[in-house]
Design an enzyme around this catalytic site. Structure first.
Site, mmCIF file in Angstrom:
data_model
loop_
_atom_site.group_PDB
_atom_site.id
_atom_site.type_symbol
_atom_site.label_atom_id
_atom_site.label_comp_id
_atom_site.label_asym_id
_atom_site.label_seq_id
_atom_site.Cartn_x
_atom_site.Cartn_y
_atom_site.Cartn_z
ATOM 1 N N ASP A 247 9.240 -11.431 -3.004
ATOM 2 C CA ASP A 247 8.759 -12.808 -2.889
ATOM 3 C C ASP A 247 9.814 -13.723 -2.282
ATOM 4 O OD1 ASP A 247 6.796 -14.990 -3.656
ATOM 5 O OD2 ASP A 247 8.548 -15.624 -4.808
ATOM 6 N N GLU A 284 8.537 -11.216 1.960
ATOM 7 C CA GLU A 284 7.850 -12.458 2.310
ATOM 8 C C GLU A 284 8.941 -13.418 2.783
ATOM 9 O OE1 GLU A 284 5.444 -16.320 0.617
ATOM 10 O OE2 GLU A 284 6.773 -15.156 -0.678
#
Length: 580
Positions: A247, A284
């Site tokens: 993330d 990401e």
């Protein structure tokens, strides 16, 4: 070094006692600031915590494997090796050529558990899914959450089924021929239940969008990095996971000589070699920098892939006409053509949303297209809208079919979001269940303020703390058999079949992609070897000349015909044609 199961790293306390079962055991500090119990400890499964200095309240283990009573209570031991795996013949899945399906365990099924999700694997196989990507499942405070408020990186949320349920899920996926990618968050910790700073400097000065910075490069950061790297190894070894989605790696503040991401890639590559199966790391990142996925041999970080928001933005603008905020630069249809041919739209170009030049060009000769993971919908792009509405709410069936066509027949690694394959009507709204009233109020007020700045009516923003916000976000599987559901599902299944049978649709060469964009007719064309994709974004029908030998391989619905090398497309329709 092998550590005992109650050993703990702690630099800040002057005294530590282990509260284990009904006993309290003193702990001794080593020269490396690792503490070890000095008395006998029980065997088997047991609840435990740590008494810091002269406190009477036990704190959970930073490496806790279970938090059955919640993130504020004592931890519970868990023997990951006790599970009987049946996936001995599983050799993994490579990312190249694969399809990812992102899901949130709590809203994917009515039951919201790992075991319930297992009952839907045949459905996923029917649309060509190779990997399921689970949104974060680590322990958080409350009963339901997106997962990014986690504070127990090693513990699996009990409401989903805990670690045993997680192992059953991965084992079942492998039996069905599906790999598992786990979404993990190392850039911050959640706002409730984070006791790590009581033990050692896990955090450092400064903050990102979501919280205090994790100490990756300051004093004592080596053990903090080790905590993260051991967590990576846990998912890939103890839980047999096939990959991790990392993330918001742009929020990892690390000035070390070797960035944490590169160190992670080195250790995962070694583990992959030992296990003799592909292990995938997907970042990401909003940096638009190919350094992340450039192999270490070429002086990159060596991650396998990264998300590309530029593809989503270009597709979204072309389909919806929305040009607010970060969508503004993607208004010309040529933006979609550039993204498909060169990977990033912002590759050093001016970003009006950021107010500066953004991105780095991709070496399209050297880099394969599959290193970019793309989608037309995901949890962020839906859930971070004020009302969490999907494109399903405003687009017709042709347009939804075009979104699938662009994603699944385009050059990149496609990722689908739960329910998009049948045009799910359920929104995916931002939901929380913070037990602390003040934290719940702050979350709701912050959400309203954020969207007010973006021009949304505060009255339409759902309260994240309202249980109805969570319930609205559950998928309604009865829609699969409805008129829209069955039509769209057939389209996804046909596209999955074409990906398996036509090599050009998984060709990883950027050079095999040639696009054109007619800004007047709002017509987009993508040629990939013997196949040609044509999408009519206009409100009027259009005709296009194609090859004499071309046949109609896929159509988004009625009003699409091919006769005498002329392809006719209804408004908003799309098609794939090619030589037999």
């Amino acid at each position: 070094m092998t550590r005992g199961r109650f050993d703990i790293w702690a630099t800040r306390p002057t005294r530590l006692r282990l509260s284990v079962g009904d006993a309290i055991v003193e702990m001794a500090r080593g020269s490396d600031d690792w503490w070890t119990p000095v008395g006998p400890v029980p065997e088997g499964e047991v609840d435990y915590g740590y008494l810091i200095d002269e406190e009477d309240t036990p704190r959970p283990d930073p490496r806790s494997r279970r938090q059955p009573a919640g993130v504020h209570e004592r931890s519970r031991t868990h023997d990951a090796g006790a599970f009987t795996w049946t996936d001995g013949d599983w050799t993994g899945r490579q990312l190249a050529g694969s399809v990812i399906y992102e899901l949130h365990v709590g809203t994917f099924t009515p039951e919201g558990t790992f075991d319930a999700a297992l009952t839907r694997l045949d459905h996923l196989r029917s649309i060509g899914v190779d990997f399921v990507e689970l949104m974060p499942v680590n322990a958080f405070n409350g009963s339901h959450n997106w997962g990014y408020d986690g504070v127990g990186w090693f513990a699996v949320h009990e409401g989903y089924g805990g670690p045993d349920g997680y192992q059953r899920f991965v084992d079942g996926c492998h039996a069905a021929g599906i790999g598992v990618i786990q979404d993990v968050v190392y850039n911050h910790l959640g706002p409730s239940g984070n006791y790590l700073p009581l033990f050692a400097p896990y955090l450092k000065a400064g903050a990102n969008t979501w919280g205090d910075l994790v100490n990756l490069d300051g004093e004592d950061s080596a053990e903090v990095r080790r905590l993260i790297l051991d967590n990576v190894a846990m998912w890939l070894s103890d839980f047999h996971v096939d990959g991790l989605r990392l993330d918001a790696v742009h929020a990892l503040a690390d000035a070390s000589p070797v960035h944490l991401l590169e160190e992670m890639a080195v250790e995962v590559a070694a583990l992959s070699a030992h296990q003799r199966r592909p292990l995938t790391l997907i970042a990401e990142s909003d940096l638009n920098d190919p350094l992340l996925v450039t192999p270490r041999e070429a002086r990159g970080y060596g991650l396998d892939a990264q998300w590309s928001d530029d593809f989503h933005h270009a597709v979204h603008v072309a389909l919806t006409g929305e040009t607010d905020g970060y969508y503004a630069d993607f208004e010309p249809l040529a933006a979609l053509a550039k993204v498909c041919e060169r990977g990033f739209f912002h590759d050093g170009t001016w970003s009006s949303f950021r107010g500066r030049a953004h991105g780095v060009p991709i070496d399209t000769v050297a880099m394969p297209t599959w290193r970019l993971v793309v989608c037309s919908q995901n949890h962020d792009q839906i859930g971070n809208r004020a009302v969490g509405d999907r494109i399903t709410a405003t687009l017709d069936d042709h347009q939804l079919g075009c979104a699938a066509l662009l994603t699944l027949a385009g050059p990149f690694t496609p990722m689908l979001f739960q329910g998009e394959e049948w045009g799910a009507s359920a929104p995916f709204q931002f939901f929380t269940s913070h037990p602390e009233p003040e934290l719940g109020r702050a979350t709701a007020e912050g959400r309203i303020t954020e969207f007010e700045r973006m021009g949304w009516d505060p009255a339409v923003v759902p309260d994240p703390q309202d249980p109805a916000t969570f319930e609205r976000s559950r998928l309604d599987w009865s829609e699969v058999d409805g008129p829209r559901g069955s039509h769209l599902l057939a389209a996804y299944r046909r596209l999955a079949e074409l990906r398996r049978t036509r090599p050009e649709l998984t060709d990883p060469a950027f050079g095999s992609v040639r696009c054109s964009a007619d800004e007047v007719l709002h017509l987009f064309t993508m040629r990939r070897g013997p196949s040609t994709m044509v999408v009519n974004f206009a409100d009027a029908p259009v005709t296009v000349e194609v090859g004499l030998d071309d046949t109609l391989l896929f159509a988004t619905g009625p009003g699409v015909t091919l006769a005498d090398a002329v392809l006719s497309l209804a408004p908003h329709a799309g098609a794939l044609v090619g030589a037999p």
